[in-house]
Write a protein that holds these residues in place. Structure first.
Motif, PDB file in Angstrom:
ATOM      1  N   ALA A  16      34.783  23.748  37.852  1.00  0.00           N
ATOM      2  CA  ALA A  16      36.156  23.599  37.148  1.00  0.00           C
ATOM      3  C   ALA A  16      36.811  24.882  37.301  1.00  0.00           C
ATOM      4  O   ALA A  16      38.038  24.938  37.123  1.00  0.00           O
ATOM      5  N   SER A  17      36.117  25.972  37.677  1.00  0.00           N
ATOM      6  CA  SER A  17      37.328  27.364  37.764  1.00  0.00           C
ATOM      7  C   SER A  17      36.279  28.180  38.949  1.00  0.00           C
ATOM      8  O   SER A  17      35.133  27.887  39.273  1.00  0.00           O
ATOM      9  N   GLY A  18      36.840  29.125  39.021  1.00  0.00           N
ATOM     10  CA  GLY A  18      36.589  30.263  39.757  1.00  0.00           C
ATOM     11  C   GLY A  18      35.963  30.034  41.090  1.00  0.00           C
ATOM     12  O   GLY A  18      36.623  29.034  41.930  1.00  0.00           O
ATOM     13  N   ILE A  19      34.850  30.391  41.676  1.00  0.00           N
ATOM     14  CA  ILE A  19      34.233  29.988  42.952  1.00  0.00           C
ATOM     15  C   ILE A  19      34.196  28.408  42.954  1.00  0.00           C
ATOM     16  O   ILE A  19      34.259  28.021  44.164  1.00  0.00           O
ATOM     17  N   GLY A  20      33.641  28.085  41.998  1.00  0.00           N
ATOM     18  CA  GLY A  20      33.238  26.357  41.999  1.00  0.00           C
ATOM     19  C   GLY A  20      34.369  25.733  42.314  1.00  0.00           C
ATOM     20  O   GLY A  20      34.387  24.806  43.009  1.00  0.00           O
ATOM     21  N   ALA A 184      20.832  30.385  49.606  1.00  0.00           N
ATOM     22  CA  ALA A 184      21.604  31.001  48.406  1.00  0.00           C
ATOM     23  C   ALA A 184      22.596  31.726  49.116  1.00  0.00           C
ATOM     24  O   ALA A 184      22.494  32.302  50.157  1.00  0.00           O
ATOM     25  N   VAL A 185      24.054  31.739  48.205  1.00  0.00           N
ATOM     26  CA  VAL A 185      24.822  32.919  48.749  1.00  0.00           C
ATOM     27  C   VAL A 185      24.964  33.878  47.533  1.00  0.00           C
ATOM     28  O   VAL A 185      24.803  33.407  46.387  1.00  0.00           O
ATOM     29  N   CYS A 186      24.915  35.114  48.020  1.00  0.00           N
ATOM     30  CA  CYS A 186      25.071  36.154  47.086  1.00  0.00           C
ATOM     31  C   CYS A 186      26.221  36.990  47.049  1.00  0.00           C
ATOM     32  O   CYS A 186      26.634  38.013  47.887  1.00  0.00           O
ATOM     33  N   PRO A 187      27.326  36.559  46.209  1.00  0.00           N
ATOM     34  CA  PRO A 187      28.751  37.227  46.378  1.00  0.00           C
ATOM     35  C   PRO A 187      28.526  38.827  45.492  1.00  0.00           C
ATOM     36  O   PRO A 187      27.943  38.732  44.743  1.00  0.00           O
ATOM     37  N   SER A 188      29.380  39.532  45.967  1.00  0.00           N
ATOM     38  CA  SER A 188      29.616  40.624  45.389  1.00  0.00           C
ATOM     39  C   SER A 188      30.830  40.549  44.285  1.00  0.00           C
ATOM     40  O   SER A 188      30.934  39.332  43.906  1.00  0.00           O
ATOM     41  N   THR A 189      31.667  41.603  44.303  1.00  0.00           N
ATOM     42  CA  THR A 189      32.643  41.518  43.226  1.00  0.00           C
ATOM     43  C   THR A 189      33.764  40.407  43.759  1.00  0.00           C
ATOM     44  O   THR A 189      34.602  40.930  44.762  1.00  0.00           O
ATOM     45  N   GLU A 220      37.509  37.265  47.550  1.00  0.00           N
ATOM     46  CA  GLU A 220      38.323  36.066  47.131  1.00  0.00           C
ATOM     47  C   GLU A 220      37.388  34.988  46.921  1.00  0.00           C
ATOM     48  O   GLU A 220      36.683  34.815  47.822  1.00  0.00           O
ATOM     49  N   PRO A 221      37.650  33.821  45.879  1.00  0.00           N
ATOM     50  CA  PRO A 221      36.775  32.780  45.704  1.00  0.00           C
ATOM     51  C   PRO A 221      36.549  31.972  47.281  1.00  0.00           C
ATOM     52  O   PRO A 221      35.735  31.640  47.275  1.00  0.00           O
ATOM     53  N   GLY A 222      37.887  31.712  47.934  1.00  0.00           N
ATOM     54  CA  GLY A 222      37.636  31.047  49.063  1.00  0.00           C
ATOM     55  C   GLY A 222      36.939  31.670  50.005  1.00  0.00           C
ATOM     56  O   GLY A 222      36.442  30.856  50.810  1.00  0.00           O
ATOM     57  N   GLU A 223      36.700  32.914  49.995  1.00  0.00           N
ATOM     58  CA  GLU A 223      35.776  33.576  50.933  1.00  0.00           C
ATOM     59  C   GLU A 223      34.139  33.104  50.687  1.00  0.00           C
ATOM     60  O   GLU A 223      33.594  32.822  51.667  1.00  0.00           O
ATOM     61  N   VAL A 224      33.906  32.984  49.440  1.00  0.00           N
ATOM     62  CA  VAL A 224      32.459  32.611  49.172  1.00  0.00           C
ATOM     63  C   VAL A 224      32.502  31.186  49.403  1.00  0.00           C
ATOM     64  O   VAL A 224      31.495  30.595  49.918  1.00  0.00           O
TER      65      VAL A 224
END
Length: 253
Positions: A16-20, A184-189, A220-224
């Motif tokens: 519903a929000s953020g990276i998702g 798994a994907v491991c994002p930073s900030t 940015e969320p789209g990059e993840v």
């Protein structure tokens, strides 16, 4: 643009929000049939409506990943409606305030583990058998760079994300021979609402994080989302049990 997801049924928890939400948007652009599951009902319905505007089949189903019956019923509902579950993105998770490990309260510790770690395990518990029955499937768990290295003042979060990495590796070894890939994907900030909440009481933190990043910026969320989608796609057909850091080089330091 990687991947054609037409004819593929994809579940995104925490969509519903953020990276998702970014993952949902990009999967819709690639033609996926989407199931968006989240505890945030209003935002989840909006995400599904926006996906349908792109011409795909998308529905929202409420989900609290802490509740075993809800997770079981979610996967059953997907199979009953679509006959298959091709990809699952286990993204639902929460953060906590900055605290030294010895100062963390019992309730805060339990809440983070229950959602971030046990929630991923419950999703895997019900997604994997369906994919085994199909003889195929791809699962991507959202971990964090805090699941790859130590994270001062983020002890409960780091513990939960190290656990997600461990679950990912184990599931990949157990189920790879059955046609199911787990990564798994491991994002930073990353610039999300969750990150903004973490700045409470620390107005200097964002600038410090940018200064310490090899690329001198936040993600940015789209990059993840693009990394997640690649791992879900047939383009990553021989990638299994991997932890992909999307961190601008943070863990290379």
């Amino acid at each position: 643009m990687v991947g054609d997801f037409k004819g593929k049924v994809v579940l995104v928890t925490g969509g519903a929000s953020g990276i998702g939400r970014a993952i949902v948007e990009r999967l819709a652009a690639r033609g996926a049939t989407l199931v968006i599951a989240d505890i945030l009902r209003k935002e989840g319905e909006k995400a599904a409506a926006a996906a349908r505007e792109q011409g795909v089949d998308a529905r929202f189903l409420p989900l609290d990943v802490r509740e075993p019956d809800e997770v079981r019923d979610l996967v059953q509902a997907i199979v009953e409606a679509h006959g298959q579950l091709d990809c699952a993105v286990n993204n639902a998770g929460v953060e906590h305030g900055l605290q030294a490990l010895a100062d963390v309260g019992d309730e805060d510790w339990d809440r983070i583990q229950e959602i971030n770690l046990r929630g991923v395990w419950l999703c895997l518990k019900h997604e994997l058998p369906q994919m085994v029955r199909q003889g195929r499937g791809s699962i991507v768990n959202l971990a964090s760079v805090a699941g790859l290295v130590g994270a001062p003042l983020l002890g409960p979060y780091a513990a939960s994300k190290h656990g997600v990495v461990g679950l990912t590796r184990t599931a990949a070894l157990e189920y790879g021979r059955m046609g199911v890939r787990v990564n798994a994907v491991c994002p930073s900030t990353i610039r999300t609402e969750m990150f903004q909440r973490s700045l409470t009481g620390r107005p200097d933190l964002a600038e410090k994080l940018v200064r310490n990043s090899p690329m001198r910026r936040l993600g940015e969320p789209g990059e993840v989302a693009e990394a997640v989608i690649w791992l879900c796609s047939d383009a990553a057909s021989f990638v299994n049990g991997h932890q992909l850091a999307v961190d601008g080089g943070m863990t290379a330091q």
